[in-house]
Write an enzyme that holds these catalytic residues in place. Structure first.
Site, PDB file in Angstrom:
ATOM      1  N   LYS A   3     -18.368 -26.467 -18.192  1.00  0.00           N
ATOM      2  CA  LYS A   3     -17.714 -27.643 -17.614  1.00  0.00           C
ATOM      3  C   LYS A   3     -16.536 -27.297 -16.710  1.00  0.00           C
ATOM      4  CE  LYS A   3     -19.180 -31.321 -20.630  1.00  0.00           C
ATOM      5  NZ  LYS A   3     -18.833 -32.471 -21.441  1.00  0.00           N
TER       6      LYS A   3
ATOM      7  N   LYS B 295     -29.570 -28.009 -19.862  1.00  0.00           N
ATOM      8  CA  LYS B 295     -29.868 -29.129 -20.768  1.00  0.00           C
ATOM      9  C   LYS B 295     -29.699 -30.463 -20.040  1.00  0.00           C
ATOM     10  CE  LYS B 295     -25.564 -30.404 -22.912  1.00  0.00           C
ATOM     11  NZ  LYS B 295     -25.159 -31.460 -23.752  1.00  0.00           N
TER      12      LYS B 295
ATOM     13  N   LYS C  88     -25.812 -36.385 -19.638  1.00  0.00           N
ATOM     14  CA  LYS C  88     -25.535 -37.713 -19.075  1.00  0.00           C
ATOM     15  C   LYS C  88     -24.552 -37.675 -17.912  1.00  0.00           C
ATOM     16  CE  LYS C  88     -23.330 -38.916 -23.294  1.00  0.00           C
ATOM     17  NZ  LYS C  88     -22.345 -37.881 -23.626  1.00  0.00           N
TER      18      LYS C  88
HETATM   19  N1  AQP Z   1     -30.146 -32.396 -23.786  1.00  0.00           N
HETATM   20  C1  AQP Z   1     -29.912 -32.593 -25.070  1.00  0.00           C
HETATM   21  N2  AQP Z   1     -30.873 -32.339 -26.000  1.00  0.00           N
HETATM   22  C2  AQP Z   1     -30.648 -32.543 -27.317  1.00  0.00           C
HETATM   23  N3  AQP Z   1     -29.468 -33.017 -27.798  1.00  0.00           N
HETATM   24  C3  AQP Z   1     -28.497 -33.285 -26.913  1.00  0.00           C
HETATM   25  N4  AQP Z   1     -27.245 -33.760 -27.054  1.00  0.00           N
HETATM   26  C4  AQP Z   1     -26.663 -33.859 -25.839  1.00  0.00           C
HETATM   27  N5  AQP Z   1     -27.512 -33.467 -24.886  1.00  0.00           N
HETATM   28  C5  AQP Z   1     -28.661 -33.099 -25.523  1.00  0.00           C
HETATM   29  C6  AQP Z   1     -26.634 -34.120 -28.328  1.00  0.00           C
HETATM   30  O1  AQP Z   1     -26.139 -35.444 -28.210  1.00  0.00           O
HETATM   31  C7  AQP Z   1     -24.962 -35.563 -28.990  1.00  0.00           C
HETATM   32  C8  AQP Z   1     -23.883 -36.218 -28.211  1.00  0.00           C
HETATM   33  O2  AQP Z   1     -23.410 -35.370 -27.232  1.00  0.00           O
HETATM   34  P1  AQP Z   1     -22.006 -35.630 -26.558  1.00  0.00           P
HETATM   35  O3  AQP Z   1     -22.011 -36.936 -25.872  1.00  0.00           O
HETATM   36  O4  AQP Z   1     -20.928 -35.470 -27.552  1.00  0.00           O
HETATM   37  O5  AQP Z   1     -21.804 -34.476 -25.547  1.00  0.00           O
HETATM   38  P2  AQP Z   1     -22.757 -33.429 -24.972  1.00  0.00           P
HETATM   39  O6  AQP Z   1     -23.394 -32.608 -26.030  1.00  0.00           O
HETATM   40  O7  AQP Z   1     -21.951 -32.650 -23.959  1.00  0.00           O
HETATM   41  O8  AQP Z   1     -23.846 -34.373 -24.274  1.00  0.00           O
HETATM   42  P3  AQP Z   1     -24.081 -34.675 -22.763  1.00  0.00           P
HETATM   43  O9  AQP Z   1     -25.114 -35.730 -22.644  1.00  0.00           O
HETATM   44  O10 AQP Z   1     -24.350 -33.385 -22.038  1.00  0.00           O
HETATM   45  O11 AQP Z   1     -22.696 -35.290 -22.303  1.00  0.00           O
HETATM   46  P4  AQP Z   1     -21.737 -34.813 -21.150  1.00  0.00           P
HETATM   47  O12 AQP Z   1     -22.607 -34.748 -19.932  1.00  0.00           O
HETATM   48  O13 AQP Z   1     -20.673 -35.858 -21.048  1.00  0.00           O
HETATM   49  O14 AQP Z   1     -21.185 -33.484 -21.538  1.00  0.00           O
HETATM   50  C9  AQP Z   1     -24.610 -34.170 -29.492  1.00  0.00           C
HETATM   51  O15 AQP Z   1     -25.031 -34.036 -30.834  1.00  0.00           O
HETATM   52  C10 AQP Z   1     -25.423 -33.269 -28.603  1.00  0.00           C
HETATM   53  O16 AQP Z   1     -25.770 -32.068 -29.255  1.00  0.00           O
END
Ligand code: AQP
Length: 333
Positions: free
Chosen positions: A114, A195, A198
């Site tokens: 990030k 991965k 969002k």
């Molecule tokens: N691609 C993914 N596959 C499986 N699990 C996923 N998680 C996120 N992306 C995937 C799981 O969703 C939960 C919530 O995640 P988060 O919102 O705390 O942050 P993150 O892991 O950083 O998810 P994002 O979607 O990638 O958000 P941003 O883009 O804001 O950083 C967690 O349990 C995560 O493992």
């Protein structure tokens, strides 16, 4: 009979929730709610570790809470709340930050990903894992349902709990990750080495839980595929198709073998067309429930009740942690 355990997890309101969030985390949130004592939060304090527009943050926070319920969480079984409605998170976050080593934080791949290429990186993004440890340890959680990407943060949480107990006496519970066997890491539709996220700048790389059927069809038809035409699950040699097959399996309940057999000799076109319909159908009930919940306005009541229950548990742990560390009790002699 399974022993009732404490479960804690959270999702950032940093964008619209994706199929990755659903398959990797939320499905397990729902699966665990009847047998365990579950706390699920919308981690707004984590979301602001990267800049957020205030109006968007408010809207996304409410949307995530409504999606929790639409996905099947029952607020009478599981406590659903905003992280910022429980002040103990920020306070324990600070206490644990003072016990976290710089080297530990520097090794975190999420921070590296990030912060890469950014000129100004907030200190909050760096200490994010200490706050996440506080989230989990405040509830003396045994199980933490997360996707695979959070494994490293959870390892640090376990280390911090152990370090605290070693320095100050047995106070905190060392938690275990609860990661799905299939779908723990759903990959981007445009690049299976990354991965699905969002907050990705390319909206075509992810499917949100609220995408319309046409948006879903368009995104899946444009999803990258590997060379060749066989629908085979082979993560090494066919990462893009294997990712799409995982999504198919998770949305349809079919096994990867069944999917492979169905599309033998048919090529990617037929597979992708059906995959789009499988995803549309899987999301349809969730989307319709989501609309009802948003229209009812009940989410504010759910969040208030959830925060009350969460505060009750969190305040006890925080008090015990502070006592163990040597803070003078308020009003004490
Ligand atoms: N691609 C993914 N596959 C499986 N699990 C996923 N998680 C996120 N992306 C995937 C799981 O969703 C939960 C919530 O995640 P988060 O919102 O705390 O942050 P993150 O892991 O950083 O998810 P994002 O979607 O990638 O958000 P941003 O883009 O804001 O950083 C967690 O349990 C995560 O493992």
């Amino acid at each position: 009979m399974t022993t009732r355990q404490r479960v804690l997890s959270g999702i950032q309101p940093s964008g619209k929730l994706t199929l990755g969030n659903y398959i990797g985390a939320m499905k397990n949130f729902v699966a665990l709610q009847h047998e365990h004592d579950c706390f699920y939060m919308i981690v707004d304090l984590h979301a602001i570790t990267v800049p957020q527009d205030p109006a968007a943050l408010r809207e996304q926070s409410e949307a995530v809470a409504a999606l929790f319920v639409a996905a099947g969480l029952d607020p009478t079984q599981a406590s659903i709340f905003m992280q910022s409605h429980v002040p103990a998170h920020a306070e324990l976050g600070w206490l644990l930050t003072t016990m976290t080593y710089m080297g530990e934080l520097e090794r975190m791949t999420q921070f590296k990903d990030k912060s890469e290429g950014k000129e100004a990186v907030g200190a909050g993004l760096f200490v994010y894992p200490s706050l996440m440890a506080a989230d989990i340890l405040l509830y003396r959680s045994h199980l933490v349902p997360v996707g695979d990407d959070q494994k490293q943060h959870l390892e640090l949480t376990r280390d911090l709990a152990g370090r605290f107990n070693h320095r100050y006496g047995e106070t905190l519970v060392v938690p275990e990750p609860f990661i799905p066997k299939v779908g723990a890491r759903i990959m981007s539709l445009d690049d299976a080495s990354k991965k699905m996220s969002k907050s990705s700048p390319n909206a075509g790389s992810f499917i949100t839980l609220l995408d319309t059927p046409d948006e879903i069809r368009k995104k899946i038809s444009r999803a990258k595929t590997d060379l060749g035409r066989d629908v085979l699950f082979d993560v090494q040699n066919k990462p893009e198709v294997s990712n799409l097959m995982t999504i198919y399996a998770q949305c349809s309940g079919q096994t990867l073998e069944q999917i492979q057999a169905t599309y033998e000799g048919q090529g990617y076109g037929a597979f992708k067309k059906d995959l789009a319909e499988v995803v549309v159908q899987a999301l349809e009930p969730l989307q319709s429930k989501y609309k009802d919940i948003r229209a009812s306005g009940e989410i504010h009541h759910i969040l208030r009740e959830g925060a009350e229950r969460a505060n009750t548990v969190a305040e006890v742990t925080l008090r015990e942690v502070k006592e163990a560390m040597g803070f003078l009790p308020r009003g004490g002699h």
